[in-house]
Design an enzyme around this catalytic site. Structure first.
Site, PDB file in Angstrom:
ATOM      1  CD  GLU A  98      69.102  -7.326  83.930  1.00 60.24           C
ATOM      2  OE1 GLU A  98      70.144  -7.784  84.435  1.00 60.24           O
ATOM      3  OE2 GLU A  98      68.981  -7.130  82.714  1.00 60.24           O
ATOM      4  CG  ASP A  99      73.574  -8.016  86.232  1.00 66.70           C
ATOM      5  OD1 ASP A  99      72.666  -7.530  85.499  1.00 66.70           O
ATOM      6  OD2 ASP A  99      74.591  -8.538  85.745  1.00 66.70           O
ATOM      7  CG  ASP A 102      75.135   0.331  80.775  1.00 66.12           C
ATOM      8  OD1 ASP A 102      75.156   1.544  80.963  1.00 66.12           O
ATOM      9  OD2 ASP A 102      76.036  -0.265  80.156  1.00 66.12           O
ATOM     10  CB  THR A 106      69.408  -6.001  78.378  1.00 64.17           C
ATOM     11  OG1 THR A 106      70.658  -5.645  77.816  1.00 64.17           O
ATOM     12  CG2 THR A 106      69.324  -7.497  78.557  1.00 64.17           C
ATOM     13  CG  LEU A 107      64.916  -4.215  82.385  1.00 69.51           C
ATOM     14  CD1 LEU A 107      65.043  -5.670  82.794  1.00 69.51           C
ATOM     15  CD2 LEU A 107      65.362  -3.317  83.519  1.00 69.51           C
ATOM     16  CE  LYS A 130      77.472   0.958  84.396  1.00 74.20           C
ATOM     17  NZ  LYS A 130      78.387   0.496  83.316  1.00 74.20           N
TER      18      LYS A 130
HETATM   19  P1  5GP Z   1      71.946  -2.652  79.102  1.00 73.57           P
HETATM   20  O1  5GP Z   1      71.190  -3.370  78.061  1.00 73.57           O
HETATM   21  O2  5GP Z   1      71.097  -2.058  80.186  1.00 73.57           O
HETATM   22  O3  5GP Z   1      72.870  -1.637  78.507  1.00 73.57           O
HETATM   23  O4  5GP Z   1      72.952  -3.687  79.742  1.00 73.57           O
HETATM   24  C1  5GP Z   1      72.553  -4.644  80.637  1.00 73.57           C
HETATM   25  C2  5GP Z   1      73.611  -5.722  80.764  1.00 73.57           C
HETATM   26  O5  5GP Z   1      74.906  -5.265  80.379  1.00 73.57           O
HETATM   27  C3  5GP Z   1      73.736  -6.114  82.208  1.00 73.57           C
HETATM   28  O6  5GP Z   1      72.817  -7.110  82.569  1.00 73.57           O
HETATM   29  C4  5GP Z   1      75.181  -6.557  82.269  1.00 73.57           C
HETATM   30  O7  5GP Z   1      75.281  -7.901  81.900  1.00 73.57           O
HETATM   31  C5  5GP Z   1      75.899  -5.707  81.248  1.00 73.57           C
HETATM   32  N1  5GP Z   1      76.535  -4.530  81.893  1.00 73.57           N
HETATM   33  C6  5GP Z   1      76.154  -3.238  81.840  1.00 73.57           C
HETATM   34  N2  5GP Z   1      76.948  -2.457  82.569  1.00 73.57           N
HETATM   35  C7  5GP Z   1      77.863  -3.281  83.110  1.00 73.57           C
HETATM   36  C8  5GP Z   1      78.972  -3.068  84.001  1.00 73.57           C
HETATM   37  O8  5GP Z   1      79.290  -1.961  84.474  1.00 73.57           O
HETATM   38  N3  5GP Z   1      79.680  -4.179  84.358  1.00 73.57           N
HETATM   39  C9  5GP Z   1      79.390  -5.426  83.890  1.00 73.57           C
HETATM   40  N4  5GP Z   1      80.170  -6.438  84.299  1.00 73.57           N
HETATM   41  N5  5GP Z   1      78.370  -5.657  83.056  1.00 73.57           N
HETATM   42  C10 5GP Z   1      77.602  -4.604  82.685  1.00 73.57           C
END
Ligand code: 5GP
Length: 176
Positions: A98-99, A102, A106-107, A130
């Protein structure tokens, strides 16, 4: 229009060092195995392509595309599979690459989908964590950097599908 690039949080050099370190760790942990690195498009492609060049073991790569954000900076809480894997992962060692993690939504979603396919093992590797924003606890096996609660761009991460090519990770500058 001026590019909305704020403070550089992680330099190109630091990223390079860390990716090499993660590559070494994974190579050591998976010695004698052939893991499948599952990359989550699109943000993770730059990380994956640098990471695999640091691996000293045989491996395969595959891709999955999901969406949890709709060109915005806030989570919609909706996670959709846009494109699925092409490889059968049953009985295989899988590493999700994963990049950024947050909220973790998603994960968590992807993890459950992949576990239902009975891989031999499933680990998670993320460049950025994060942690302060986490809504679901997802154990991470390989983490590059823990970052503060800022929306970041660069090194694969976008803002409105742009700025993925920046060689560093920077904070998105709003209002100007
Ligand atoms: P989660 O489901 O963990 O909240 O979000 C994961 C996805 O949200 C990441 O794979 C990414 O695509 C997007 N995302 C979350 N935080 C950021 C951020 O600070 N910058 C960007 N560009 N994308 C983010």
């Amino acid at each position: 229009m001026e590019a909305p690039i704020g403070e550089i949080l992680i330099s190109e050099e630091k990223i390079k060092e860390k990716v090499a370190q993660l590559g070494k760790e994974i190579s050591r942990d998976y010695k004698g195995k052939i893991p499948i690195l599952v990359n989550i498009l699109k943000g993770g492609i730059i990380f994956l392509s640098d990471l695999v060049r640091e691996l000293e073991i045989l491996h395969e790569i595959d891709f999955m595309s999901v969406s949890s954000y709709d060109s915005q900076t806030e989570s919609t809480g909706v996670v959709r599979i846009l494109a699925d894997l092409s490889i059968n992962i049953e009985g295989k060692d899988v590493i999700i690459v994963e990049d950024i993690v947050d909220s973790g939504l998603t994960l968590d979603y992807i993890k459950h989908i992949l576990l239902a396919r009975h891989p031999k093992s499933l680990r998670i590797c993320t460049l950025l964590d994060k942690r302060a924003r986490r809504e679901v606890e997802v154990p991470l096996d390989y983490v590059g950097f823990e970052i503060p609660d800022e929306f970041v761009i660069g090194y694969g991460l976008d803002y409105m599908q742009k700025y993925r090519n920046l060689p560093y990770v920077a904070v998105l500058r709003v209002n100007g």
